[in-house]
Design an enzyme around this catalytic site. Sequence first.
Site, PDB file in Angstrom:
ATOM      1  N   ASP A   1       0.844  -1.181   0.000  1.00  0.00           N
ATOM      2  CA  ASP A   1       0.000   0.000   0.000  1.00  0.00           C
ATOM      3  C   ASP A   1       0.886   1.240   0.000  1.00  0.00           C
ATOM      4  O   ASP A   1       2.090   1.167   0.215  1.00  0.00           O
ATOM      5  CB  ASP A   1      -0.984  -0.018   1.163  1.00  0.00           C
TER       6      ASP A   1
ATOM      7  N   ASP B   1      -7.535  -7.496   1.720  1.00  0.00           N
ATOM      8  CA  ASP B   1      -6.510  -7.640   2.756  1.00  0.00           C
ATOM      9  C   ASP B   1      -7.110  -7.158   4.057  1.00  0.00           C
ATOM     10  O   ASP B   1      -8.017  -6.326   4.068  1.00  0.00           O
ATOM     11  CB  ASP B   1      -5.264  -6.813   2.439  1.00  0.00           C
TER      12      ASP B   1
ATOM     13  N   CYS C   1     -11.103 -28.358   9.713  1.00  0.00           N
ATOM     14  CA  CYS C   1      -9.977 -27.512   9.303  1.00  0.00           C
ATOM     15  C   CYS C   1      -8.704 -28.338   9.123  1.00  0.00           C
ATOM     16  O   CYS C   1      -8.444 -29.276   9.873  1.00  0.00           O
ATOM     17  CB  CYS C   1      -9.757 -26.410  10.338  1.00  0.00           C
TER      18      CYS C   1
ATOM     19  N   CYS D   1      -5.573 -26.957   9.190  1.00  0.00           N
ATOM     20  CA  CYS D   1      -4.402 -26.245   9.702  1.00  0.00           C
ATOM     21  C   CYS D   1      -3.673 -27.072  10.759  1.00  0.00           C
ATOM     22  O   CYS D   1      -4.238 -28.007  11.338  1.00  0.00           O
ATOM     23  CB  CYS D   1      -4.818 -24.886  10.275  1.00  0.00           C
TER      24      CYS D   1
ATOM     25  N   CYS E   1      -5.490 -27.377  14.219  1.00  0.00           N
ATOM     26  CA  CYS E   1      -6.640 -28.289  14.280  1.00  0.00           C
ATOM     27  C   CYS E   1      -6.238 -29.743  14.052  1.00  0.00           C
ATOM     28  O   CYS E   1      -6.875 -30.656  14.584  1.00  0.00           O
ATOM     29  CB  CYS E   1      -7.693 -27.859  13.258  1.00  0.00           C
TER      30      CYS E   1
ATOM     31  N   HIS F   1      -4.221 -20.975  12.046  1.00  0.00           N
ATOM     32  CA  HIS F   1      -5.609 -21.415  11.880  1.00  0.00           C
ATOM     33  C   HIS F   1      -6.446 -20.358  11.174  1.00  0.00           C
ATOM     34  O   HIS F   1      -7.165 -20.659  10.212  1.00  0.00           O
ATOM     35  CB  HIS F   1      -6.249 -21.740  13.230  1.00  0.00           C
TER      36      HIS F   1
END
Length: 375
Positions: A91, A265, A303, A305, A308, A334
Amino acid sequence: MTLRFSVRAQDGAARLGRLETAHGAIDTPAFMPVGTAATVKAMTPEMVAETGAQIILGNTYHLMLRPTAERIAKLGGLHKFMNWPGPILTDSGGFQVMSLAQLNKVTEHSVTFQSHIDGARYELTPERSIEIQHLLDSTITMQLDECVKLPTTTKRAAEAMRLSLRWAARSKAAFKPREGYGLFGIVQGGTDAALREESAKGLIATGFDGYAIGGLAVGETQEEMFATLDVTTPHLPQDKPRYLMGVGKPSDLVGAVMRGVDMFDCVLPTRSGRTGQAFTRRGSINIRNARHAEDPRPLDEHCRCPACRNYSRAYLHHLVRSDEILGAMLMTAHNLTYYQDLMQGMRAAVAEGRLAAFAEDFHARQALGDIEPLT
């Protein structure tokens, strides 16, 4: 213009697209984890990639102050510096100047401000913002704009929008086109439909590789944000990517994709992870709560991840309550995985023409709330 963007499917206003850059391709709709100071907090670049993220965001304001763009350029550019070979969007620094810096002053020429770090005085012009992003080797560069907090008056929103249009032209003149790199303009205008249309048309006349929608998620309600998107995206080119800056909650992403937005974002998934909030298919949970202290189940049984797959709510509760670094890492991993899976789900739904059904199921699952505590 050298970024290649193609729309591969549409479902209502929603689009399935692909953005090809010098540093790799991005499937859209896409969510960009925020790597403000050349790092996604509590994550290694390898961990970020494992979530499914294809592009991350860096911040001109923070990097110009520390370690400086010149130092990063000397060390081979931001991709090499932080070991992220994929695309990076930076940005322009304008939002942080308005929100973080002390004693900022905006003129036609520039914005001057004092650093929030040490009080040193800086001047940021559209040309300097583009130069900094070039030194960083940003894949996608953003124009410098003026962002005002909402609510505001129509007069103030119009002044900031028209200054941003003039800065957009200066930003484009300063940008050095390279194959696979691009420059985005930023649509401003508060929540006023006429101002948003004026801004969009002015930016299109200048010509950019993509068009961001700025000035939202700065104090307005979700209903106001969606209403603004409804009157903004129809004025943006069909063959260019659309980026909603700084957004947002999972429900924001679903609603914005349905209104034709391609890129997002937000610091929410990473910041929330570090403070113990997890986003799941059944809404958000606070892992610090005592009811998780002896719960052997994962955050979200569906999930993929590492938190998890390998750890219980009880262990995560212990880590977060103990302020252990591993807790911030696992919770952040996660949340970013959840966000990437949400985007993948929407991409598949658009491809198959079932986004409305996807959204209905999403809202129904969120309304269920977290799984019942163990008895």
